[in-house]
Design a protein around this motif. Structure first.
Motif, short mmCIF file in Angstrom:
data_model
loop_
_atom_site.label_atom_id
_atom_site.label_comp_id
_atom_site.label_asym_id
_atom_site.label_seq_id
_atom_site.Cartn_x
_atom_site.Cartn_y
_atom_site.Cartn_z
N SER A 40 24.32 52.87 55.65
CA SER A 40 24.87 53.87 56.56
C SER A 40 26.22 53.39 57.07
N TYR A 42 28.60 52.75 60.38
CA TYR A 42 28.44 52.42 61.79
C TYR A 42 29.81 52.34 62.44
N TYR A 128 23.36 44.46 60.42
CA TYR A 128 22.50 45.65 60.43
C TYR A 128 22.71 46.53 59.20
N PRO A 129 23.96 46.78 58.78
CA PRO A 129 24.12 47.51 57.52
C PRO A 129 23.58 46.73 56.32
N GLU A 132 19.88 47.15 55.91
CA GLU A 132 19.47 48.45 55.36
C GLU A 132 19.30 48.40 53.85
N LYS A 159 25.21 54.03 64.87
CA LYS A 159 24.99 54.47 63.50
C LYS A 159 25.52 55.89 63.36
N ASP A 162 23.27 58.44 57.54
CA ASP A 162 22.42 57.83 56.52
C ASP A 162 22.87 58.25 55.13
#
Length: 172
Positions: A40, A42, A128-129, A132, A159, A162
């Motif tokens: 995603s 961000y 965090y990405p 994913e 975020k 998606d």
């Protein structure tokens, strides 16, 4: 032979969302590579000078048969093609920043390239990405991605979507 290579993408100038989409299209066209996944998008607070716009960030996964410095040269050419101007100011605003975060299980410490990317463990806009699209990733130095996430709070991130890969037919 190909290796899994994770690329960090960031932009905070000249329509950052468009910059990341254009960069992903360029990554999908690199020879001897295949774009496999994209996180995603961000937004994140900037590092360094606070008087700059927020960044848009993502992480892409490539299957790559290029050598690390050859890939680095290709990434820097994409940055230049999209208006990147390298200045002495570190962490300043930019049209596009493409960083090799991980290159298979290699540990590299060369004058132009350090892998895993330095400070990866302290950057929520990378971790965090990455999580994913990387799942239960173990870094080349043995650290688990889950452990890094636990020590790096989701602060200053938002975020956006998606669906970063909807218009990228080569991403899987």
């Amino acid at each position: 032979m190909t290796e899994a290579v994770y690329i960090g993408l960031g932009s905070n100038l000249a329509e950052p969302l468009e910059q990341l989409h254009e960069a992903l299209l360029a990554l999908a066209q690199l020879p001897h590579t295949q774009l496999r996944a994209v996180s995603s998008f961000y937004t994140s607070d900037p590092l360094g000078p606070a008087d700059q716009p927020r960044y848009v960030n993502a992480v892409a996964l490539l299957d790559c048969a290029l050598e690390p410095l050859t890939l680095l040269d290709a990434l820097q050419q994409i940055e230049l093609n999209q208006g990147r101007v390298r200045k002495a100011e570190r962490w300043g605003p930019r049209t596009l920043d493409l960083d090799i975060l991980l290159f298979g299980q290699r540990l590299l410490d060369e004058p132009r390239l350090r892998v895993p990317h330095y400070h990866l463990q302290a950057r929520a806009f990378v971790l965090y990405p990455l999580a994913e699209i990387a799942g239960q990733l173990r870094l080349p130095d043995g650290r688990q991605l889950d452990d890094l996430l636990a020590a790096c709070p989701f602060v200053g991130l938002e975020k956006l979507s998606d669906s970063a890969t909807l218009d990228l037919p080569h991403a899987r």
